[in-house]
Design a protein around this motif. Structure first.
Motif, short mmCIF file in Angstrom:
data_model
loop_
_atom_site.label_atom_id
_atom_site.label_comp_id
_atom_site.label_asym_id
_atom_site.label_seq_id
_atom_site.Cartn_x
_atom_site.Cartn_y
_atom_site.Cartn_z
N MET A 30 0.86 -1.04 -0.08
CA MET A 30 -0.17 0.19 0.10
C MET A 30 0.81 1.33 -0.02
N PRO A 31 0.36 2.24 -0.64
CA PRO A 31 1.12 3.78 -0.42
C PRO A 31 1.00 4.25 0.79
N LEU A 32 2.35 4.45 1.40
CA LEU A 32 2.36 4.97 2.76
C LEU A 32 2.39 6.48 2.69
N GLN A 33 3.01 6.92 1.52
CA GLN A 33 2.84 8.57 1.34
C GLN A 33 3.40 8.98 0.08
N TYR A 34 2.75 9.85 -0.54
CA TYR A 34 3.28 10.28 -1.91
C TYR A 34 4.14 11.59 -1.87
N THR A 35 3.36 12.61 -1.55
CA THR A 35 4.43 13.85 -1.27
C THR A 35 5.10 14.08 -0.03
N GLY A 36 4.39 13.52 1.08
CA GLY A 36 4.73 13.54 2.52
C GLY A 36 3.44 13.42 3.41
N ILE A 37 3.66 13.01 4.67
CA ILE A 37 2.41 12.74 5.30
C ILE A 37 1.97 14.00 5.79
N LEU A 38 2.84 14.72 6.04
CA LEU A 38 2.04 16.01 6.89
C LEU A 38 1.22 16.95 5.96
N GLN A 39 1.68 17.02 4.63
CA GLN A 39 1.01 17.63 3.52
C GLN A 39 -0.23 17.05 3.02
N GLU A 40 -0.25 15.68 3.10
CA GLU A 40 -1.49 14.98 2.68
C GLU A 40 -2.43 14.90 3.93
N HIS A 41 -2.07 15.03 5.07
CA HIS A 41 -2.83 15.03 6.43
C HIS A 41 -3.49 16.43 6.24
N GLU A 42 -2.72 17.41 5.83
CA GLU A 42 -3.19 18.97 5.88
C GLU A 42 -4.38 18.87 4.68
N ALA A 43 -4.09 18.17 3.75
CA ALA A 43 -4.95 18.40 2.48
C ALA A 43 -6.57 17.86 3.00
N VAL A 44 -6.20 16.72 3.73
CA VAL A 44 -7.48 16.10 4.21
C VAL A 44 -8.38 17.15 5.14
N ARG A 45 -7.78 17.67 5.99
CA ARG A 45 -8.17 18.40 7.14
C ARG A 45 -8.61 19.80 6.43
N GLN A 46 -8.00 20.51 5.38
CA GLN A 46 -8.47 21.62 4.84
C GLN A 46 -9.21 21.43 3.60
N ARG A 47 -8.68 20.41 2.83
CA ARG A 47 -9.60 20.33 1.50
C ARG A 47 -10.06 19.06 1.19
N ALA A 48 -9.27 18.09 0.43
CA ALA A 48 -9.86 16.86 0.60
C ALA A 48 -8.52 15.84 0.12
N GLY A 49 -8.58 14.73 0.49
CA GLY A 49 -7.62 13.90 0.12
C GLY A 49 -8.35 12.55 -0.30
N LEU A 50 -7.72 11.88 -1.32
CA LEU A 50 -8.04 10.47 -2.19
C LEU A 50 -7.22 9.50 -1.72
N PHE A 51 -8.06 8.50 -1.04
CA PHE A 51 -7.35 7.26 -0.74
C PHE A 51 -7.75 6.10 -1.50
N ASP A 52 -6.81 5.22 -1.68
CA ASP A 52 -7.10 3.87 -2.29
C ASP A 52 -7.00 2.91 -0.93
N VAL A 53 -8.44 2.33 -0.76
CA VAL A 53 -8.58 1.56 0.41
C VAL A 53 -9.09 0.16 -0.24
N SER A 54 -8.67 -0.07 -1.30
CA SER A 54 -8.99 -1.44 -2.13
C SER A 54 -8.69 -2.63 -1.14
N HIS A 55 -7.53 -2.64 -0.19
CA HIS A 55 -7.25 -3.64 0.55
C HIS A 55 -8.51 -4.11 1.55
N MET A 56 -9.31 -3.02 1.62
CA MET A 56 -10.56 -3.50 2.41
C MET A 56 -11.33 -4.72 2.14
N GLY A 57 -11.81 -5.53 2.87
CA GLY A 57 -12.43 -6.77 2.21
C GLY A 57 -14.02 -6.50 2.50
N GLU A 58 -14.73 -7.06 1.31
CA GLU A 58 -16.05 -6.86 1.32
C GLU A 58 -16.76 -8.35 1.17
#
Lengths: 127, 364
Positions: free
Chosen positions: B25-53
């Protein structure tokens, strides 16, 4: 990956800048890049003596804590207190933002470290 | 090691890939802090296809799920989502999951990646004859778009009115880029947002469409590193940390998802007993008072005596503080209680604080 000529490098990705009997120590660009965002630096106390290979400081990124191993033996004579408030300086410029300075007890140990070229090769092999 | 349908995409984006629950799985793309901020301030897109259905179908579906989980699905509406722990007879936790109700005879359970096989085996072993269990994990990809701008971004590419989807509700058969999707207003970050279920072979198409729609809002791909801190700030439990076969949902403070008075379910007796006699340890929030970062597994002490351990911890970018969840002796679990966290053989002061650390920004 940035490597600076004239510095010595350890296999644990620390750099050493030698000034007389003083060894200025930090972590390399490769190290800061693989750690990611650094959020805390646990600095040693001034006056502590360490042997080469001892964990002398800890750099913590968002995801994990990593030891900084002293590449040489000696006594801690200075620590970079700027890093207490701004640990991210290491990400911004890992060669400018040193972590600690040792008064070396055995400068001969420097011979076992790599030069810039050797370190670059070492990182390529590790990658 | 398993790969999601978006593996190549992550690599091409320069993500640092790590192993998580048997998946790359992707741990980070540009950096954890930036991605964290994107989600709190704007939006972030996660691949969570590892989850089971896991699909549960049949006449006995409702009753069967009632037996499996600790929360009560009897009052669920169609197209509602419910969170619940699933327990062993001794009250330990098999997994925590989401229940999606299509109708009284058809439910989708969404389970943790690392637990898919264990869960399916557990569910199969209790299955009555009038229920069908189908592991659809391989067929589904799942994306999570999280953050205050999520709705605005997603609405650009979806015809269905998203503001009609309330918190923990879903719609099915919605078209995104010509792909039929199930969209729920759920997430694991403490922000408003959506989880999007699509066929695995359409994952890249939908991912790209969302990224394009989000460009003007500076929506960023976000990895597991950001996701872990976001969920920790919101004090959402992670199986293997705050919940395990050894930790009951009552110990984890999930009392409101454990309906002890509903009809017979697995673990009921043990959990009633726990509730009655009182739990001996409890999950609490800690804020460090000394400088140091609490990490999973670190010991928690009072006067040199061990009273528990850190289940998850780290530096909170939102609070600019070092925080942790810890499972400790209930005697010290009150807010304001002073404890020590043992960080590299040093006892560092910490205080028990209210959780969540970050007030969830859900759209009710």
């Amino acid at each position: 990956m940035k490597v600076i000529n004239g510095l010595k490098y350890s296999k644990d990705h620390e750099w050493v800048k030698v000034e007389g009997n003083r060894a200025i120590i930090g972590i390399t660009d490769y190290a800061q890049d693989s750690l990611g965002d650094i959020v805390f630096v646990d600095l040693p106390e001034v006056g502590r003596t360490v042997k080469a290979g001892d964990a002398v400081a800890v750099v913590e990124s968002v995801k994990a804590a990593s030891d900084v191993y002293s590449p040489v033996s000696g006594t801690v004579v200075e620590v970079n207190t700027n890093l207490e408030a701004s640990p991210e300086l290491i990400n911004q410029d890992p060669y400018e933002n040193w972590i600690l300075v040792l008064e070396m007890s055995d400068p001969g140990e420097l011979d076992s470290l790599m030069d810039a070229e050797g370190y670059e090769r070492f990182c390529e092999e590790e990658a | 090691m398993k790969k999601t349908p978006l593996y190549e995409k992550h690599v091409s984006l320069g993500a640092k890939m790590i192993e998580f629950g048997g998946w790359m799985m992707p741990l980070q793309y540009t950096g954890i802090l930036q991605e964290h901020e994107a989600v709190r301030q704007r939006a972030g897109l996660f691949d969570v296809s590892h989850m089971g259905e896991v699909m549960i179908k049949g006449r006995g579906a409702t009753e069967f799920i009632q037996q499996l989980i600790t929360n009560d699905i009897s009052g669920m509406c169609e197209f509602q989502v419910l969170y619940s722990p699933m327990c062993y007879p001794d009250g330990g936790t098999v997994d925590d999951l989401l229940v999606y109700k299509f109708d009284a005879e058809r439910y989708l359970l969404v389970v943790n990646a690392a637990n898919i096989e264990k869960d399916v085996e557990w569910i199969e072993s209790h299955k009555p004859h009038d229920v069908e269990v189908e592991d659809l994990s391989e067929q589904y990809a799942q994306l999570a778009l999280q953050g205050p701008k999520s709705q605005e971004v997603l609405q650009r590419i979806v015809d269905a009115p998203l503001d009609k989807i309330k918190f923990f509700r879903f719609v099915d058969g919605v078209s995104i880029a010509g792909v039929s999707a199930l969209i729920s207003r759920t997430g694991y970050t403490g922000e408003d947002g959506f989880e999007i279920y699509i066929p695995a072979d359409s994952a890249c198409k939908v991912w790209n469409t969302i990224v394009d729609a989000g460009a003007e809002f500076h929506v960023m791909p976000a990895g597991l590193g950001a996701r872990d801190m976001l969920r920790l700030e919101a004090a959402l439990p992670l199986y293997g940390h705050e919940l395990s076969a050894d930790i009951s949902p009552l110990e984890a403070g999930l009392d409101r998802f454990v309906k002890l008075d509903k009809p017979d379910f697995i673990g009921q007796e043990a959990l009633i007993e726990q509730k009655g006699s009182g739990i001996s340890r409890k999950l609490v929030g800690l804020e460090m008072r000394d400088k140091g970062i609490p990490r999973q597994g670190y010991e928690v002490q009072v006067e040199g005596r061990s009273i528990g351990y850190i289940t998850s911890g780290g530096f909170s970018p939102t609070l600019k503080k070092n925080i942790a969840l810890a499972l400790i002796d209930v005697l010290y679990a009150a807010q304001g209680s002073q404890v020590d966290v043992i960080v590299r053989n040093k006892a560092l002061k910490a205080e028990v604080v209210k959780i969540p650390f970050y007030a969830k920004q859900y759209k009710k």
